[in-house]
Design an enzyme around this catalytic site. Sequence first.
Site, mmCIF file in Angstrom:
data_model
loop_
_atom_site.group_PDB
_atom_site.id
_atom_site.type_symbol
_atom_site.label_atom_id
_atom_site.label_comp_id
_atom_site.label_asym_id
_atom_site.label_seq_id
_atom_site.Cartn_x
_atom_site.Cartn_y
_atom_site.Cartn_z
ATOM 1 C CE LYS A 20 94.647 84.258 20.257
ATOM 2 N NZ LYS A 20 95.062 83.240 21.217
ATOM 3 C CB THR A 21 94.727 84.910 26.121
ATOM 4 O OG1 THR A 21 95.445 84.656 24.911
ATOM 5 C CG2 THR A 21 95.240 83.995 27.207
ATOM 6 C CG ASP B 96 94.342 79.916 21.626
ATOM 7 O OD1 ASP B 96 93.660 80.738 20.990
ATOM 8 O OD2 ASP B 96 95.363 80.258 22.273
ATOM 9 C CD GLU B 97 96.568 81.778 17.905
ATOM 10 O OE1 GLU B 97 96.013 82.062 16.825
ATOM 11 O OE2 GLU B 97 97.141 82.609 18.611
ATOM 12 C CD GLN C 275 96.286 87.607 14.285
ATOM 13 O OE1 GLN C 275 97.409 87.485 14.767
ATOM 14 N NE2 GLN C 275 95.235 87.974 15.012
ATOM 15 N NE ARG D 145 101.425 90.576 15.356
ATOM 16 C CZ ARG D 145 100.419 90.064 16.042
ATOM 17 N NH1 ARG D 145 100.613 89.562 17.242
ATOM 18 N NH2 ARG D 145 99.188 90.081 15.566
#
Length: 767
Positions: free
Chosen positions: A33-34, A225-226, A256, A620
Amino acid sequence: MEDLRNKLNEKQYKAATEINGASLIIAGAGSGKTRTLTYRIAYMISQGVAPQDILALTFTNKAADDMRERIRSIVGRQNSHRLWMGTFHSIFARILRSEPDATGFSANFTIYDTADSRSLIKSIISELGYDEKKYKPNEVQSRISKAKNALVTPGYYASNVKLAEEDRKHGQPYILNIYAAYVQKCRLANAMDFDDLLLNTNILFRDHIDVLKKYQDKFKYILIDEYQDTNYSQYMITKKLAEPHGNICVVGDDAQSIYAFRGARIENILNFQNDYPDYKEFKLEENYRSTRTIVNAANCIIQNNSNQLKKTCFSRGETGEKIGVIKSYTDQEEALLIVNSISDRFHKQQTSYGNFAILYRTNAQSRVFEDALRRKNIPYKIYGGLSFYQRAEIRDFIAYLRLCVNHSDNEAFKRIINYPARGIGNTTIERLQTFANSEQKSLFDAVKSENIASSEIKPNTQKKLHDFVGFIENFTVKAFITDAFEFAKGLVAESGILADLQQDTSIEGKSRYENIESLMNGIKEFCDSKNSSSENSESGIVTTINEYLENVALITDADNEKEEDKNKISLMTVHQAKGLEYDYVYIAGMEENIFPSMGNSISESELEEERRLFYVAVTRARVKVNISFSQSRYRWGKTEYNRVSRFVTEIDEEFLEAKPYDEPEMNETESYGRADSFANKKSQSVRAAVTTFIKRPPVKQHTLSENFTASDNKDIRTGMRIEHNIFGYGKVIDVDKYEPDGRMVVMFDDNTKKTLLLKFAKVRIVK
């Protein structure tokens, strides 16, 4: 930008290049995504969008800095520098400083951190004459913060009957008065706290349409973002800014969303289509981080949530190892097995300790892992927090223990003389220190001196000091003759520490209470270990608190501060792990009432958030995930039994090394007794026997009858035929209802005899 297609997959490319209108980018874990967001911004600039017209909001400075650096490498430093990119708080502070006439604050206003805010609230409570036991500063701070994030000003608070009723129920009817005074004092001090940066921006845009229009015209493209972590206040600001042009792109993963306790609203991302009906949706589902096994296991978990945006994540990487399942009889053994597993992998793979992480649900769980790692001399770091023994509440209580054993310990004396609060301030301590120096005595002995009346300490304060010294002396008499756990249990209760922590119902307060509980469990474990030795058991010698303190001092001093952090195992809560990744991840304490944390009392929405938290933990890992759970744990020195977390059983067995299973509950003595017996038969060590138990084939799962409803176990009688939810049908051959560990013995139809604790067993009485 010509080779953009070569740098992004098809879905990433579309998300990066379709820049007009509203866009929702649903980005699964490890889906790049980044990278996609970076190229979207770079693509905008390449298409003629002025960098200063782009607003990009993140949740951390690191995320903003990393993204800006990537953009700089593509479009150059000058273009990247002109972007309005940063955290919500930094960007909104910049806007507020630019509009002093509209806000009433000067451009150089101070931003209070949490400690500043709490200190001010504490002084206000004192000034208003309220009882600080009823109005704990951190509780009040939390209440004010929630109000601000819901855009509730003191004026609205005063007119809201529901809020007033809630405060009365909590025994805090004057929260509003503190809130109003707090806002007033912040304004007089030309200061804003973190929540004010959001609230005051909302007020600015609400009350000054010209200012709102100025920034609406300025920010022609907005990226967030997020987005699943945004609260109501953040949502309202960005919604207003995007109203004229609708060029808003939000990136996030509803799977998330784990920060509801901070005010995050998963509804913001779930209902995005309601705000922007003509939106475009892009799903980034390919995971570049983890093995196929890890991704598939994570899919098994999250598919059980009903409140979600559907997506199917996948990986083209290696199949990878199956999810490890580590079952232990106690939490100490759980820590030992995990540490041994890490040690084996470390040496076999010739890797770095920095590639390992141990994740847990609450900070209090770190102690057993710290102890196990220290004994093995394995370097580690506590991520996002202090080492267990360095936490303030732990240091406070250990200072009590130290002073009881050694009255000359001046540092311990100074630390606890006014904790819990007993009206002894810094001025008194300074005067006492001066007097003690003149008498050449310790602070403790100076209080007992016949000459203390000649000191500058007021008579009523002298009485408080004498009362404190008398309290410590009373416990000193017991310190060398009483079992360490019993001694500590009495001290933590009678000192007022326990009552003080129990009154604090904030998230931070509960965490401190859990940490003290964990310390008590450690003392109990230490005593049990010492008392089980042949020397102590034969002589009847008790394990004293002095022995425990020596043990703690040695453990604490064992830290090797010369080790580089990059070669240390990371210990952290799952919340702290979000956004991080490791080759090998161990998720500990996967039991009901721990993870999920509230067991049967949990609501459906809370359960789904807990499941999302587990999903975050699993994703993770790049190479291998290990899940561990324990049959028994200490809770305030008593053994409790939990079943394996429902989340573990939601993972398809094909992705697990072993099937999670429940066994009849037994206490620690019984379980190790069985291991000892097995070890003798096989000529093994007890440790090897326990490991064999853990790895033996799972119990076959019983298929419940259609009318299965658990009966009240108080009605169980010898001779009854029952159906157990796991082991099937059997006959009760013995019942012992003695509380709190009542149990029944059942002979099941497969000729296995099992002992079940009544308080946990789920059975249906057949006849």
